[in-house]
Design a protein around this motif. Structure first.
Motif, PDB file in Angstrom:
ATOM      1  N   GLU A 160      15.254  -5.429   3.569  1.00  0.00           N
ATOM      2  CA  GLU A 160      14.372  -4.784   3.993  1.00  0.00           C
ATOM      3  C   GLU A 160      13.994  -3.695   3.797  1.00  0.00           C
ATOM      4  OE1 GLU A 160      16.368  -6.535   5.687  1.00  0.00           O
ATOM      5  OE2 GLU A 160      15.272  -7.209   7.957  1.00  0.00           O
ATOM      6  N   ALA A 161      15.685  -3.336   3.096  1.00  0.00           N
ATOM      7  CA  ALA A 161      15.810  -1.661   1.808  1.00  0.00           C
ATOM      8  C   ALA A 161      14.730  -1.682   0.193  1.00  0.00           C
ATOM      9  CB  ALA A 161      17.451  -1.531   1.445  1.00  0.00           C
ATOM     10  N   ARG A 162      15.483  -3.108   0.024  1.00  0.00           N
ATOM     11  CA  ARG A 162      14.266  -3.524  -1.384  1.00  0.00           C
ATOM     12  C   ARG A 162      12.543  -3.444  -1.295  1.00  0.00           C
ATOM     13  NH1 ARG A 162      17.771  -8.243  -2.641  1.00  0.00           N
ATOM     14  NH2 ARG A 162      16.008  -9.179  -1.990  1.00  0.00           N
ATOM     15  N   ALA A 163      12.522  -3.584   0.102  1.00  0.00           N
ATOM     16  CA  ALA A 163      10.999  -3.797   0.328  1.00  0.00           C
ATOM     17  C   ALA A 163      10.570  -2.242   0.729  1.00  0.00           C
ATOM     18  CB  ALA A 163      10.464  -4.823   1.536  1.00  0.00           C
ATOM     19  N   ILE A 164      11.672  -1.549   1.483  1.00  0.00           N
ATOM     20  CA  ILE A 164      10.815  -0.204   2.115  1.00  0.00           C
ATOM     21  C   ILE A 164      11.071   0.450   1.189  1.00  0.00           C
ATOM     22  CG2 ILE A 164      11.690   2.054   2.745  1.00  0.00           C
ATOM     23  CD1 ILE A 164      12.726  -0.293   5.180  1.00  0.00           C
ATOM     24  N   THR A 165      12.080   0.666  -0.375  1.00  0.00           N
ATOM     25  CA  THR A 165      12.132   1.730  -1.616  1.00  0.00           C
ATOM     26  C   THR A 165      10.194   1.551  -2.461  1.00  0.00           C
ATOM     27  OG1 THR A 165      14.073   1.235  -1.943  1.00  0.00           O
ATOM     28  CG2 THR A 165      13.474   2.451  -3.335  1.00  0.00           C
ATOM     29  N   ASN A 166      10.447  -0.670  -2.582  1.00  0.00           N
ATOM     30  CA  ASN A 166       9.351  -0.745  -3.724  1.00  0.00           C
ATOM     31  C   ASN A 166       8.151  -0.065  -2.673  1.00  0.00           C
ATOM     32  OD1 ASN A 166      11.355  -1.790  -5.292  1.00  0.00           O
ATOM     33  ND2 ASN A 166      10.127  -4.177  -4.118  1.00  0.00           N
ATOM     34  N   LEU A 167       7.869   0.082  -1.826  1.00  0.00           N
ATOM     35  CA  LEU A 167       6.850   1.188  -0.687  1.00  0.00           C
ATOM     36  C   LEU A 167       6.531   2.053  -0.830  1.00  0.00           C
ATOM     37  CD1 LEU A 167       4.619   0.305   0.927  1.00  0.00           C
ATOM     38  CD2 LEU A 167       6.259   1.308   3.018  1.00  0.00           C
ATOM     39  N   ILE A 168       7.182   2.958  -0.919  1.00  0.00           N
ATOM     40  CA  ILE A 168       7.882   4.705  -1.187  1.00  0.00           C
ATOM     41  C   ILE A 168       7.195   4.012  -1.728  1.00  0.00           C
ATOM     42  CG2 ILE A 168       8.847   6.532  -1.203  1.00  0.00           C
ATOM     43  CD1 ILE A 168      10.431   5.223   1.297  1.00  0.00           C
ATOM     44  N   GLY A 169       8.294   3.721  -3.132  1.00  0.00           N
ATOM     45  CA  GLY A 169       7.172   4.221  -4.735  1.00  0.00           C
ATOM     46  C   GLY A 169       6.291   3.850  -5.222  1.00  0.00           C
ATOM     47  N   ASN A 170       5.681   3.052  -4.343  1.00  0.00           N
ATOM     48  CA  ASN A 170       4.016   2.795  -4.810  1.00  0.00           C
ATOM     49  C   ASN A 170       2.844   4.018  -4.136  1.00  0.00           C
ATOM     50  OD1 ASN A 170       4.676   0.270  -6.351  1.00  0.00           O
ATOM     51  ND2 ASN A 170       4.337  -0.576  -4.588  1.00  0.00           N
ATOM     52  N   GLY A 171       3.504   3.859  -2.926  1.00  0.00           N
ATOM     53  CA  GLY A 171       2.370   5.234  -2.767  1.00  0.00           C
ATOM     54  C   GLY A 171       2.866   6.492  -3.501  1.00  0.00           C
ATOM     55  N   VAL A 172       4.392   6.972  -4.029  1.00  0.00           N
ATOM     56  CA  VAL A 172       4.504   8.082  -5.063  1.00  0.00           C
ATOM     57  C   VAL A 172       4.020   8.001  -5.855  1.00  0.00           C
ATOM     58  CG1 VAL A 172       6.503   9.271  -5.578  1.00  0.00           C
ATOM     59  CG2 VAL A 172       6.711   8.381  -3.612  1.00  0.00           C
ATOM     60  N   ALA A 173       3.716   6.753  -6.494  1.00  0.00           N
ATOM     61  CA  ALA A 173       3.062   6.396  -7.851  1.00  0.00           C
ATOM     62  C   ALA A 173       2.045   7.083  -7.565  1.00  0.00           C
ATOM     63  CB  ALA A 173       3.833   4.913  -8.058  1.00  0.00           C
ATOM     64  N   SER A 174       1.001   6.634  -6.649  1.00  0.00           N
ATOM     65  CA  SER A 174      -0.368   6.689  -6.662  1.00  0.00           C
ATOM     66  C   SER A 174      -0.632   8.467  -6.779  1.00  0.00           C
ATOM     67  CB  SER A 174      -1.129   6.638  -5.000  1.00  0.00           C
ATOM     68  OG  SER A 174      -0.764   4.983  -4.916  1.00  0.00           O
ATOM     69  N   VAL A 175      -0.026   9.273  -6.114  1.00  0.00           N
ATOM     70  CA  VAL A 175       0.152  10.553  -6.050  1.00  0.00           C
ATOM     71  C   VAL A 175       0.432  11.281  -7.286  1.00  0.00           C
ATOM     72  CG1 VAL A 175       1.369  12.819  -5.087  1.00  0.00           C
ATOM     73  CG2 VAL A 175       1.023  10.564  -3.453  1.00  0.00           C
ATOM     74  N   ALA A 176       0.776  10.827  -7.443  1.00  0.00           N
ATOM     75  CA  ALA A 176       1.863  11.227  -9.465  1.00  0.00           C
ATOM     76  C   ALA A 176       0.505  10.328 -10.006  1.00  0.00           C
ATOM     77  CB  ALA A 176       2.870  10.469 -10.060  1.00  0.00           C
ATOM     78  N   VAL A 177       0.128   9.451 -10.367  1.00  0.00           N
ATOM     79  CA  VAL A 177      -1.153   9.039 -11.156  1.00  0.00           C
ATOM     80  C   VAL A 177      -2.218   9.984 -10.622  1.00  0.00           C
ATOM     81  CG1 VAL A 177      -2.346   7.369 -11.945  1.00  0.00           C
ATOM     82  CG2 VAL A 177       0.522   6.896 -11.610  1.00  0.00           C
ATOM     83  N   SER A 178      -2.769  10.164  -9.424  1.00  0.00           N
ATOM     84  CA  SER A 178      -3.703  11.227  -9.083  1.00  0.00           C
ATOM     85  C   SER A 178      -3.585  12.212  -9.323  1.00  0.00           C
ATOM     86  CB  SER A 178      -3.531  11.177  -7.863  1.00  0.00           C
ATOM     87  OG  SER A 178      -4.559   9.870  -7.455  1.00  0.00           O
ATOM     88  N   LYS A 179      -2.736  13.015  -9.325  1.00  0.00           N
ATOM     89  CA  LYS A 179      -2.505  14.068 -10.584  1.00  0.00           C
ATOM     90  C   LYS A 179      -2.193  14.435 -11.556  1.00  0.00           C
ATOM     91  CE  LYS A 179       0.131  18.750 -10.323  1.00  0.00           C
ATOM     92  NZ  LYS A 179      -0.300  19.551  -9.665  1.00  0.00           N
TER      93      LYS A 179
END
Length: 438
Positions: free
Chosen positions: A379-398
């Protein structure tokens, strides 16, 4: 729509709690509810391939600039490599400081390795095999298997071809745009079943593995959860701060997706919703379409933390000395092998087994120690992966200069679902200089 989202959040939260309670009180009943969780995940996976295809194709076709496509992909890969390296290093540091396996004094020769034979004999993909595996046997096979990287490759080629034919491709674009709306409507329909899926998956986990496994190896579980939390708050928090946003507001913004992943132990169960959420937040549609699907194979932050932490846990539990040089060697090997972790079933275990085999001195049989609690850590692995991919979208868009910061801040400052009309109205007084009241 806002009321529907809020009710879904409460329903999933309630379902997770009730599922855990049922699994604890009646383990046999909880174990029998596995089909509910699996059925929901299969329904979501059924939609992932078409949604990735439609999002990526339309994003590339609308960009029209093939140099930009390559630039976004390159920036995404560079970002993933840096963040996963940091995650692997943090896992090593925490394992050395907390030493979750010390004092267990387990003789590796006494461990039952039958349960892990499926992982230790599994063929981990080499770098060449991993790259060749990205090319599908045929298009239908890629969609039938639901292989994200294969679908992404075909989508990029299709979108590029559509961009090259320009005006002749307008009818195709209109058709795909309409089809995209249909699939996201299907997602909304399937998500109504999320509470049932979360209830069944959580009841199965607790009923099958029992809370006693959590207690017996609680130090490792606590270390992993704490490390994942610190990674999200500190490392991903710094990335969000660079983008001009708050990580805590972002976590509140995606709380429904986090709960769905918590209940199902699968980050893929929230992929369609996550793509929609990131576009609403103000990330470029083309960036989201490329970065999030790529992230599911290359940006496994939670898995990276788990791999280094688990490797040193096994060494400590079996009293196997590991020098600093050997730890750095483990880190180097995992930088390569972790990229294939999502390409095969049980990829995390197979990757760890392959890495320990290469290192040599840490007993692979020690994987048997992790079987009982792996489900709880997933569960923690999947949640951290999910949050990381969301932040990645923000970072690359920025990074690309395509993050609508005004939109992002407005949506993060308003919990729950905000209708588009409300956001557009909020922009009017900013020009007129008159305070707006909804």
């Amino acid at each position: 729509m806002r009321k529907l989202r809020q009710s879904l959040y409460l329903q999933v939260l309630t379902a997770v709690f009730l599922g855990a309670l049922l699994g604890y009180v009646r383990p046999d009943w909880g174990a029998s509810l596995k089909p509910l969780g699996e059925g929901f995940i299969k329904l979501v996976k059924m939609l992932i391939g078409p949604i990735i295809f439609l999002t990526v194709v339309m994003g590339i076709a609308r960009m029209g600039d093939m140099k930009k496509v390559g630039r976004v992909g390159g920036k995404g890969l560079l970002y993933f490599e840096v963040l996963t390296t940091i995650a692997l290093a943090i896992g090593l540091v925490v394992a050395n400081v907390a030493r979750p396996g010390s004092g267990m004094n387990i003789d590796a020769a006494t461990l039952n390795t039958k349960a892990i034979s499926a992982y230790t004999t599994g063929a981990h993909l080499t770098t060449i095999e991993f790259l060749m595996n990205i090319i599908p046997k045929d298009v239908a096979d890629a969609f039938a298997k639901g292989d994200i990287l294969q679908i992404l490759l075909f989508s990029m080629l299709f979108g590029s071809a559509l961009a090259f034919i320009k005006d002749d491709g307008v009818p195709v674009m209109r058709f795909l745009d309409g089809l995209n709306k249909v699939f996201f409507r299907l997602v909304a329909m399937v998500m109504r079943l999320a509470p049932i899926g979360a209830f069944g998956a959580m009841a199965f986990t607790v009923g099958t593995y029992g809370l006693h496994t959590l207690i017996s190896l609680g130090k490792l579980v606590a270390c992993f959860y704490l490390t994942s939390t610190l990674f999200v708050i500190l490392i991903l928090g710094l990335v969000m701060r660079w983008a001009g946003l708050s990580i805590f507001k972002f976590l509140r913004f995606i709380r429904e997706e986090i709960l769905i992943v918590l209940g199902t132990s699968s980050s893929e169960s929230a992929l369609p919703l996550m793509m929609e959420k990131m576009e609403r937040l103000g990330c470029s549609k083309s960036v989201v379409g490329m970065v999030i699907p790529m992230g599911y194979s290359f940006n496994l932050d939670g898995t990276s933390i788990y791999l280094t932490l688990a490797a040193l846990f096994i060494a400590q539990a079996t009293n196997t000395p590991v020098t600093l040089g050997q730890q750095l060697y483990i880190l180097t090997i995992l930088l390569l092998t972790s990229k294939g972790a999502a390409a095969v079933t049980g990829g995390g275990f197979i990757t760890l087994a392959a890495t320990l085999s290469v290192v040599g001195n840490i007993p692979v049989a020690g994987l048997a120690l992790l079987l009982g609690i792996d489900r709880f850590m997933s569960e923690a692995r999947a949640i951290t992966n999910l949050i990381g991919n969301g932040v990645a979208s923000v970072a690359v868009s920025k990074w690309e200069g395509e993050l609508d910061l005004e939109r992002a801040r407005y949506y993060l400052d308003h919990p729950g679902e905000v209708e588009e009309e409300q956001f557009q109205l909020s922009r009017i007084p900013a020009v007129a200089g008159v305070p707006y009241e909804a």
